[in-house]
Every structure is written in structure tokens, then in C-alpha cells.
Design a protein around this motif. Structure first.
Motif, PDB file in Angstrom:
ATOM      1  N   ALA A   1      19.984  -9.067  32.080  1.00  0.00           N
ATOM      2  CA  ALA A   1      21.144  -9.009  32.973  1.00  0.00           C
ATOM      3  C   ALA A   1      21.479 -10.402  33.489  1.00  0.00           C
ATOM      4  O   ALA A   1      22.650 -10.806  33.529  1.00  0.00           O
ATOM      5  N   ARG A   2      20.465 -11.145  33.879  1.00  0.00           N
ATOM      6  CA  ARG A   2      20.659 -12.520  34.369  1.00  0.00           C
ATOM      7  C   ARG A   2      21.270 -13.394  33.281  1.00  0.00           C
ATOM      8  O   ARG A   2      22.204 -14.155  33.533  1.00  0.00           O
ATOM      9  N   LEU A   3      20.745 -13.283  32.078  1.00  0.00           N
ATOM     10  CA  LEU A   3      21.249 -14.070  30.960  1.00  0.00           C
ATOM     11  C   LEU A   3      22.716 -13.746  30.672  1.00  0.00           C
ATOM     12  O   LEU A   3      23.534 -14.658  30.481  1.00  0.00           O
ATOM     13  N   CYS A   4      23.060 -12.471  30.675  1.00  0.00           N
ATOM     14  CA  CYS A   4      24.449 -12.075  30.405  1.00  0.00           C
ATOM     15  C   CYS A   4      25.404 -12.639  31.449  1.00  0.00           C
ATOM     16  O   CYS A   4      26.431 -13.230  31.116  1.00  0.00           O
ATOM     17  N   VAL A   5      25.069 -12.471  32.721  1.00  0.00           N
ATOM     18  CA  VAL A   5      25.979 -12.881  33.791  1.00  0.00           C
ATOM     19  C   VAL A   5      26.126 -14.397  33.849  1.00  0.00           C
ATOM     20  O   VAL A   5      27.234 -14.917  34.002  1.00  0.00           O
ATOM     21  N   TYR A   6      25.035 -15.123  33.694  1.00  0.00           N
ATOM     22  CA  TYR A   6      25.133 -16.582  33.776  1.00  0.00           C
ATOM     23  C   TYR A   6      25.753 -17.183  32.517  1.00  0.00           C
ATOM     24  O   TYR A   6      26.308 -18.279  32.566  1.00  0.00           O
ATOM     25  N   THR A   7      25.704 -16.488  31.393  1.00  0.00           N
ATOM     26  CA  THR A   7      26.400 -16.941  30.186  1.00  0.00           C
ATOM     27  C   THR A   7      27.907 -16.887  30.396  1.00  0.00           C
ATOM     28  O   THR A   7      28.641 -17.750  29.914  1.00  0.00           O
ATOM     29  N   VAL A   8      28.358 -15.879  31.136  1.00  0.00           N
ATOM     30  CA  VAL A   8      29.790 -15.756  31.410  1.00  0.00           C
ATOM     31  C   VAL A   8      30.302 -16.966  32.184  1.00  0.00           C
ATOM     32  O   VAL A   8      31.412 -17.439  31.930  1.00  0.00           O
ATOM     33  N   GLN A   9      29.494 -17.480  33.088  1.00  0.00           N
ATOM     34  CA  GLN A   9      29.925 -18.657  33.841  1.00  0.00           C
ATOM     35  C   GLN A   9      30.161 -19.842  32.907  1.00  0.00           C
ATOM     36  O   GLN A   9      31.117 -20.588  33.066  1.00  0.00           O
ATOM     37  N   VAL A  10      29.304 -19.998  31.923  1.00  0.00           N
ATOM     38  CA  VAL A  10      29.476 -21.090  30.956  1.00  0.00           C
ATOM     39  C   VAL A  10      30.723 -20.853  30.111  1.00  0.00           C
ATOM     40  O   VAL A  10      31.535 -21.772  29.913  1.00  0.00           O
ATOM     41  N   LEU A  11      30.897 -19.623  29.623  1.00  0.00           N
ATOM     42  CA  LEU A  11      32.078 -19.323  28.809  1.00  0.00           C
ATOM     43  C   LEU A  11      33.364 -19.513  29.608  1.00  0.00           C
ATOM     44  O   LEU A  11      34.363 -20.009  29.077  1.00  0.00           O
ATOM     45  N   CYS A  12      33.340 -19.126  30.878  1.00  0.00           N
ATOM     46  CA  CYS A  12      34.539 -19.281  31.715  1.00  0.00           C
ATOM     47  C   CYS A  12      34.862 -20.741  32.011  1.00  0.00           C
ATOM     48  O   CYS A  12      36.005 -21.074  32.285  1.00  0.00           O
ATOM     49  N   SER A  13      33.868 -21.594  31.956  1.00  0.00           N
ATOM     50  CA  SER A  13      34.158 -23.012  32.160  1.00  0.00           C
ATOM     51  C   SER A  13      34.921 -23.600  30.968  1.00  0.00           C
ATOM     52  O   SER A  13      35.633 -24.589  31.116  1.00  0.00           O
ATOM     53  N   PHE A  14      34.796 -22.967  29.794  1.00  0.00           N
ATOM     54  CA  PHE A  14      35.514 -23.444  28.608  1.00  0.00           C
ATOM     55  C   PHE A  14      36.832 -22.717  28.377  1.00  0.00           C
ATOM     56  O   PHE A  14      37.661 -23.183  27.604  1.00  0.00           O
ATOM     57  N   SER A  15      37.046 -21.579  29.023  1.00  0.00           N
ATOM     58  CA  SER A  15      38.248 -20.796  28.723  1.00  0.00           C
ATOM     59  C   SER A  15      39.560 -21.516  29.025  1.00  0.00           C
ATOM     60  O   SER A  15      40.513 -21.366  28.249  1.00  0.00           O
ATOM     61  N   PRO A  16      39.681 -22.311  30.102  1.00  0.00           N
ATOM     62  CA  PRO A  16      40.962 -23.025  30.272  1.00  0.00           C
ATOM     63  C   PRO A  16      41.263 -23.972  29.108  1.00  0.00           C
ATOM     64  O   PRO A  16      42.409 -24.091  28.681  1.00  0.00           O
ATOM     65  N   PHE A  17      40.235 -24.612  28.577  1.00  0.00           N
ATOM     66  CA  PHE A  17      40.444 -25.514  27.443  1.00  0.00           C
ATOM     67  C   PHE A  17      40.848 -24.744  26.191  1.00  0.00           C
ATOM     68  O   PHE A  17      41.668 -25.214  25.406  1.00  0.00           O
TER      69      PHE A  17
END
Length: 191
Positions: A83-99
Motif C-alpha cells: 500500500a505504501r509503495l503504491c501511494v508513494y509511486t503516485v506522487q512520483v508519477l504526478c510530478s511528471f504528469s504536467p510535463f
């Protein structure tokens, strides 16, 4: 006139997606960094992705439980880590989504929007899955009225991700429509 409306709508959709991406990123930043992943943050209870602290009546203080204590309570260590891995991975993916959104807008190809759609879909699925898995494991210690701002921020980020996903789907439908009907030639646009 129709082409102008179509371009204006696409431009508004693009800027909306960028604003939603910024909103979801900052909500995740607040929930996972500022609140340290805690979905309950009360003086007598602190439960989050890294903390599992309950009030100890005999000691008169907040006592944080170790993994072995959690296993005795029926909480699975592997599922908490997942669960921790899934949620914190989203933060990384969201940092790239504007680009990705900017790149897709300027490349103006269906393939670029498909990549953006996949990343947004993966982000939404990972956040929902990770948060759901965590809540399922910790449900015995959680009351709905105790959920804090960290949980609300995660729920808000999920909603914004779903709106971004919907907007990316609109772009993909627009590209499908353009490919099926064909874009008007410059001569037809002047008439």
C-alpha cells in the motif's frame, strides 16, 4: 467557425488538465510529505503509511507499534508495504504528469495523448488501490470520524486524477474524430 471553437475547447481542456495536475501534485505533497502519510492524526491516535500509534492507557502515552505487534493484531506486513509503495509511486508519477501533458499538447499526436492517458490511469489505479489496501488492513483501528486532512487530501488527489483521466480521454476521442472525419484543408477553411 467550427475549427475556432474546436481549438478554443482544446486549449481550455489543456489548461484545465495542467491546473488539475498541479492540484493533484500539491494535494499528494501535502498528504504524503507535510502530513507524513498519516490519515489519522489525533493526540490519542496516529495511523498512517509509516506510523501506527495507539494510546496506551497504562503508560498514559501514545505508543507506536512495530510490525510484529501489527501482525499480532492481524495486520499483514506485506500488504502495508505494498500500500505504501503504491501511494508513494503516485506522487512520483504526478510530478511528471504536467510535463507529459505539455509534451502531448505540443506534439499533438494521438500516441502522446495515449501515453498521458496510460500514466494518469496508472496513477489513479495505484492511488485507489494503495489507499484501499491500507484502509482494509487498518480498518479495525479506524473510525470514519477520525480521518484527518491527510486522508481528505488523498481523496481529493484521487478525484483530480480521475478528472485528468477524463480530460485525456476527451483528447483521445477528439483525435479519433479528427482521424475518421479528416481535418479540413486550408481551402475549405477559407470558404
Amino acid at each position: 467557425m467550427g475549427l475556432l471553437k474546436q481549438r478554443t475547447g482544446a486549449c481550455q481542456l489543456y489548461w484545465s488538465m495542467l491546473l488539475l495536475a498541479a492540484g493533484s501534485f500539491f494535494l499528494l505533497l501535502y498528504a504524503l510529505m507535510w502530513e507524513a502519510g498519516n490519515i489519522i492524526n489525533l493526540p490519542h491516535k496516529r495511523i498512517g503509511f509509516y506510523n501506527f500509534c495507539l494510546w496506551n492507557q497504562t503508560a498514559g502515552e501514545l505508543q507506536c507499534l512495530e510490525f510484529k505487534d501489527l501482525m499480532d493484531m492481524g495486520v499483514d506486513q506485506f500488504q502495508l508495504v505494498l500500500a505504501r509503495l503504491c501511494v508513494y509511486t503516485v506522487q512520483v508519477l504526478c510530478s511528471f504528469s504536467p510535463f507529459l501533458i505539455i509534451q502531448a499538447q505540443y506534439a499533438n499526436t494521438r500516441e502522446a495523448w495515449e501515453v498521458t492517458f496510460v500514466v494518469l490511469g496508472l496513477s489513479a489505479a495505484l492511488l485507489a488501490g494503495g489507499l484501499g489496501l491500507f484502509l482494509f488492513q487498518a480498518w479495525g483501528c479506524i473510525q470514519i470520524s477520525e480521518l484527518s486532512g491527510g486522508f481528505m487530501a488523498l481523496a481529493g488527489a484521487q478525484a483530480l486524477l480521475l478528472l485528468q483521466l477524463f480530460a485525456a480521454a476527451m483528447y483521445l476521442m477528439w483525435f479519433k474524430e479528427v482521424l475518421e472525419t479528416g481535418s479540413p484543408s486550408p481551402e475549405e477553411q477559407q470558404v
